[in-house]
Design a protein around this motif. Structure first.
Motif, PDB file in Angstrom:
ATOM      1  N   GLY A   1     114.642 112.079  96.174  1.00 24.62           N
ATOM      2  CA  GLY A   1     114.536 111.699  94.772  1.00 24.62           C
ATOM      3  C   GLY A   1     113.507 110.633  94.467  1.00 24.62           C
TER       4      GLY A   1
ATOM      5  N   LYS B   1     109.212 111.348  92.825  1.00 25.21           N
ATOM      6  CA  LYS B   1     108.723 111.303  91.440  1.00 25.21           C
ATOM      7  C   LYS B   1     108.197 109.920  91.072  1.00 25.21           C
ATOM      8  N   ASN B   2     108.580 108.899  91.841  1.00 22.28           N
ATOM      9  CA  ASN B   2     108.126 107.538  91.566  1.00 22.28           C
ATOM     10  C   ASN B   2     107.103 107.038  92.576  1.00 22.28           C
TER      11      ASN B   2
ATOM     12  N   ASP C   1     104.068 104.856  91.451  1.00 20.86           N
ATOM     13  CA  ASP C   1     104.494 104.887  90.054  1.00 20.86           C
ATOM     14  C   ASP C   1     103.542 104.154  89.115  1.00 20.86           C
TER      15      ASP C   1
ATOM     16  N   ARG D   1     100.354 106.068  88.852  1.00 18.86           N
ATOM     17  CA  ARG D   1     100.527 107.479  88.497  1.00 18.86           C
ATOM     18  C   ARG D   1     100.904 107.690  87.040  1.00 18.86           C
ATOM     19  N   TYR D   2     101.529 106.656  86.425  1.00 15.85           N
ATOM     20  CA  TYR D   2     101.993 106.803  85.050  1.00 15.85           C
ATOM     21  C   TYR D   2     101.413 105.712  84.149  1.00 15.85           C
TER      22      TYR D   2
ATOM     23  N   GLU E   1     101.835 110.841  82.324  1.00 14.80           N
ATOM     24  CA  GLU E   1     101.014 110.843  83.528  1.00 14.80           C
ATOM     25  C   GLU E   1      99.615 110.293  83.254  1.00 14.80           C
TER      26      GLU E   1
ATOM     27  N   ASN F   1      97.908 113.431  90.187  1.00 15.64           N
ATOM     28  CA  ASN F   1      98.177 114.107  88.917  1.00 15.64           C
ATOM     29  C   ASN F   1      97.157 115.199  88.619  1.00 15.64           C
TER      30      ASN F   1
ATOM     31  N   ARG G   1      98.317 118.216  93.312  1.00 21.50           N
ATOM     32  CA  ARG G   1      99.736 118.039  92.973  1.00 21.50           C
ATOM     33  C   ARG G   1     100.668 118.397  94.132  1.00 21.50           C
TER      34      ARG G   1
ATOM     35  N   ASP H   1     109.291 112.637 100.342  1.00 24.52           N
ATOM     36  CA  ASP H   1     109.948 113.373  99.258  1.00 24.52           C
ATOM     37  C   ASP H   1     108.923 114.026  98.340  1.00 24.52           C
ATOM     38  N   PHE H   2     107.762 113.406  98.197  1.00 24.99           N
ATOM     39  CA  PHE H   2     106.687 114.028  97.417  1.00 24.99           C
ATOM     40  C   PHE H   2     106.120 115.233  98.154  1.00 24.99           C
TER      41      PHE H   2
END
Length: 204
Positions: free
Chosen positions: A37, A40-41, A44, A47-48, A54, A61, A66, A92-93
């Protein structure tokens, strides 16, 4: 832990030095003790954007990267705090290999314990792989752990060094628990012998 033998995948270029573990996975995401999990971070803050959308300029990105499985980065990757969440987030990515001129020691060791292969190479070889990684969807590298070589998109080959014990663990998917379980018969025999010789230890 998943075995690592040979990996062929897209390599993403991240030509920054001193990428620390807080950049890899910021401190606000360290509350979990789950290994899943966190992808996604990953990265971070780079990435955001502030509104949560994004950042289109960040490499992971971009459409070509990806699903990157290899990261080519700058010197001193994984410095900073010792958080094991950093390799958890990379894994996890989908990142299984990180290539850089050097790594922080604790991060380097944590990678092996989580099935990630960190490869340290001379700067000129990292520069060559960084150029390869900048080819977008054509930035495909093959990492062969058994032969200890990286093959680039043009067929060039770069050899790398790895500690034989760590190589054995990755090839066989052995983390610390897996290594202990290899001695399961000896552990069981010891416990039976101790119970017979010193029953008070078992509360008998």
């Amino acid at each position: 832990m998943e075995k690592f033998t040979t990996l062929t995948g897209v390599a993403a270029p991240l030509p920054l030095i001193n990428i620390d573990t807080d950049m890899i996975i910021p401190k606000q995401f360290l509350k979990t003790i789950q290994r899943t999990g966190l992808g996604k971070n990953l990265f971070d803050e780079m990435r955001y954007l502030d509104d949560g959308s994004e950042n289109p300029d960040f490499v992971l990105n971009k459409p070509a990267y990806r699903e990157a499985q290899i990261l080519v980065a700058g010197d001193n990757f994984g410095c900073g705090s010792s958080r094991e969440h950093a390799p958890w987030a990379l894994l996890d990515f989908g990142i299984r290999v990180v290539i850089a001129p050097s790594f922080a020691d604790i991060f380097f060791n944590n990678c092996f314990k989580n099935g990630i292969l960190p490869i340290a190479l001379p700067q000129e070889q990292v520069d060559k792989l960084m150029d390869d990684a900048e080819r977008g969807s054509n930035a495909v590298l093959t990492v062969d752990l058994e032969r200890q070589v990286i093959n680039g998109p043009d067929g060039g080959e770069i050899a790398f060094e790895i500690d034989p014990f760590r190589k054995h663990c990755l090839l066989n998917g052995l983390d610390d628990i897996g290594l202990s379980l290899e001695k399961e018969d000896a552990i069981t025999a010891f416990e039976a012998r101790q119970a017979a010789q010193e029953p008070w230890q078992a509360g008998a």
